[in-house]
Design a protein around this motif. Structure first.
Motif, PDB file in Angstrom:
ATOM      1  N   LYS A 121     -47.394  50.626  34.058  1.00  0.00           N
ATOM      2  CA  LYS A 121     -47.172  51.552  33.029  1.00  0.00           C
ATOM      3  C   LYS A 121     -45.555  51.675  32.790  1.00  0.00           C
ATOM      4  O   LYS A 121     -45.257  51.930  31.688  1.00  0.00           O
ATOM      5  CB  LYS A 121     -47.646  52.871  33.721  1.00  0.00           C
ATOM      6  N   VAL A 122     -44.810  51.584  34.026  1.00  0.00           N
ATOM      7  CA  VAL A 122     -43.308  51.656  33.688  1.00  0.00           C
ATOM      8  C   VAL A 122     -42.845  50.787  32.784  1.00  0.00           C
ATOM      9  O   VAL A 122     -42.136  50.553  31.849  1.00  0.00           O
ATOM     10  CB  VAL A 122     -42.631  51.956  34.938  1.00  0.00           C
ATOM     11  N   ALA A 123     -43.312  49.457  33.039  1.00  0.00           N
ATOM     12  CA  ALA A 123     -42.932  48.190  32.435  1.00  0.00           C
ATOM     13  C   ALA A 123     -43.193  48.221  31.174  1.00  0.00           C
ATOM     14  O   ALA A 123     -42.634  47.936  30.150  1.00  0.00           O
ATOM     15  CB  ALA A 123     -43.289  46.889  33.144  1.00  0.00           C
ATOM     16  N   ALA A 124     -44.454  49.012  30.642  1.00  0.00           N
ATOM     17  CA  ALA A 124     -44.939  48.770  29.141  1.00  0.00           C
ATOM     18  C   ALA A 124     -44.108  49.879  28.697  1.00  0.00           C
ATOM     19  O   ALA A 124     -43.771  49.562  27.696  1.00  0.00           O
ATOM     20  CB  ALA A 124     -46.447  49.068  29.303  1.00  0.00           C
ATOM     21  N   LYS A 125     -44.072  50.879  29.319  1.00  0.00           N
ATOM     22  CA  LYS A 125     -43.236  51.980  28.511  1.00  0.00           C
ATOM     23  C   LYS A 125     -41.807  51.545  28.238  1.00  0.00           C
ATOM     24  O   LYS A 125     -41.086  51.709  27.123  1.00  0.00           O
ATOM     25  CB  LYS A 125     -43.204  53.152  29.417  1.00  0.00           C
ATOM     26  N   LEU A 126     -41.025  51.153  29.265  1.00  0.00           N
ATOM     27  CA  LEU A 126     -39.679  50.818  29.192  1.00  0.00           C
ATOM     28  C   LEU A 126     -39.179  49.302  28.654  1.00  0.00           C
ATOM     29  O   LEU A 126     -38.141  49.045  28.388  1.00  0.00           O
ATOM     30  CB  LEU A 126     -39.053  51.208  30.619  1.00  0.00           C
ATOM     31  N   ARG A 127     -40.357  48.572  28.638  1.00  0.00           N
ATOM     32  CA  ARG A 127     -40.225  47.126  28.414  1.00  0.00           C
ATOM     33  C   ARG A 127     -39.128  46.493  29.024  1.00  0.00           C
ATOM     34  O   ARG A 127     -38.171  45.705  28.626  1.00  0.00           O
ATOM     35  CB  ARG A 127     -39.543  47.013  26.782  1.00  0.00           C
ATOM     36  N   SER A 136     -37.357  57.459  43.830  1.00  0.00           N
ATOM     37  CA  SER A 136     -35.993  57.112  43.429  1.00  0.00           C
ATOM     38  C   SER A 136     -35.975  55.757  42.820  1.00  0.00           C
ATOM     39  O   SER A 136     -36.707  54.862  43.161  1.00  0.00           O
ATOM     40  CB  SER A 136     -35.168  56.911  44.806  1.00  0.00           C
ATOM     41  N   ALA A 137     -34.956  55.915  41.731  1.00  0.00           N
ATOM     42  CA  ALA A 137     -34.835  54.472  40.749  1.00  0.00           C
ATOM     43  C   ALA A 137     -33.566  54.108  41.101  1.00  0.00           C
ATOM     44  O   ALA A 137     -32.614  54.860  41.025  1.00  0.00           O
ATOM     45  CB  ALA A 137     -35.119  55.165  39.462  1.00  0.00           C
ATOM     46  N   THR A 138     -33.532  52.653  41.064  1.00  0.00           N
ATOM     47  CA  THR A 138     -32.097  51.886  40.955  1.00  0.00           C
ATOM     48  C   THR A 138     -32.049  50.994  40.077  1.00  0.00           C
ATOM     49  O   THR A 138     -33.370  50.197  39.744  1.00  0.00           O
ATOM     50  CB  THR A 138     -32.150  51.326  42.451  1.00  0.00           C
ATOM     51  N   VAL A 139     -31.180  50.880  39.078  1.00  0.00           N
ATOM     52  CA  VAL A 139     -31.301  49.890  38.099  1.00  0.00           C
ATOM     53  C   VAL A 139     -30.512  48.858  38.765  1.00  0.00           C
ATOM     54  O   VAL A 139     -29.670  48.706  39.389  1.00  0.00           O
ATOM     55  CB  VAL A 139     -30.020  50.514  36.950  1.00  0.00           C
ATOM     56  N   ASP A 171     -33.157  45.573  34.863  1.00  0.00           N
ATOM     57  CA  ASP A 171     -34.416  45.737  35.614  1.00  0.00           C
ATOM     58  C   ASP A 171     -34.183  47.167  36.461  1.00  0.00           C
ATOM     59  O   ASP A 171     -33.355  47.690  36.575  1.00  0.00           O
ATOM     60  CB  ASP A 171     -34.913  44.684  36.443  1.00  0.00           C
ATOM     61  N   ILE A 172     -35.639  47.560  36.853  1.00  0.00           N
ATOM     62  CA  ILE A 172     -35.579  48.864  37.558  1.00  0.00           C
ATOM     63  C   ILE A 172     -36.466  48.495  38.734  1.00  0.00           C
ATOM     64  O   ILE A 172     -37.380  48.076  39.030  1.00  0.00           O
ATOM     65  CB  ILE A 172     -36.241  49.850  36.714  1.00  0.00           C
ATOM     66  N   LEU A 173     -35.653  49.225  40.010  1.00  0.00           N
ATOM     67  CA  LEU A 173     -36.550  49.127  41.354  1.00  0.00           C
ATOM     68  C   LEU A 173     -37.089  50.852  41.556  1.00  0.00           C
ATOM     69  O   LEU A 173     -36.130  51.622  41.616  1.00  0.00           O
ATOM     70  CB  LEU A 173     -35.391  48.475  42.443  1.00  0.00           C
ATOM     71  N   LEU A 174     -38.066  50.881  41.494  1.00  0.00           N
ATOM     72  CA  LEU A 174     -38.853  52.479  42.102  1.00  0.00           C
ATOM     73  C   LEU A 174     -39.206  52.168  43.482  1.00  0.00           C
ATOM     74  O   LEU A 174     -39.713  51.500  43.893  1.00  0.00           O
ATOM     75  CB  LEU A 174     -39.846  52.706  41.306  1.00  0.00           C
TER      76      LEU A 174
END
Length: 106
Positions: free
Chosen positions: A64-70, A10-13, A17-20
């Motif tokens: 991976k997610v930080a690199a992809k979504l910046r 689950s993802a929370t904005v 930023d993003i919390l997975l």
């Protein structure tokens, strides 16, 4: 082996930023990894609960997610299945990575 079918992402904005949250089996908090951008580099900081192994996956996912979504990304993981074999662990990792790829639209 029966494939785990209860692994959830689950993802929370949180602002920009993003919390997975990634859980499965007996849900808990085993590790938390935060990845953030430092110029063009991605830096990851991890906190792991002793005797838990989730950090071995959470670090790479956060990176991976930080690199992809910046964006800054925190991954909190807690997955536990009793008596999981090495093959079972590999299958859990495969499922988790597939869910992350699906989240990223890959």
């Amino acid at each position: 082996m029966i494939l785990p079918d209860d692994i959830e992402l689950s993802a929370t904005v949180v602002g920009r930023d993003i919390l997975l949250l990634i859980t499965g089996g007996v849900r808990h908090i085993g590790a938390a990894s935060t990845a953030y951008l430092d110029g063009e580099n991605v830096v990851v900081l991890t906190s792991a609960v002793p005797h838990h192994k989730e950090h071995t996956i959470s670090e790479s996912i956060a990176r991976k997610v930080a690199a992809k979504l910046r964006k800054t990304v925190t991954v909190v993981m807690g997955i536990h299945y009793d008596d999981l074999t090495k093959e079972g662990i590999l299958e859990v990792v495969k499922i988790v990575n597939a869910k992350v790829d699906q989240y990223l639209g890959q």
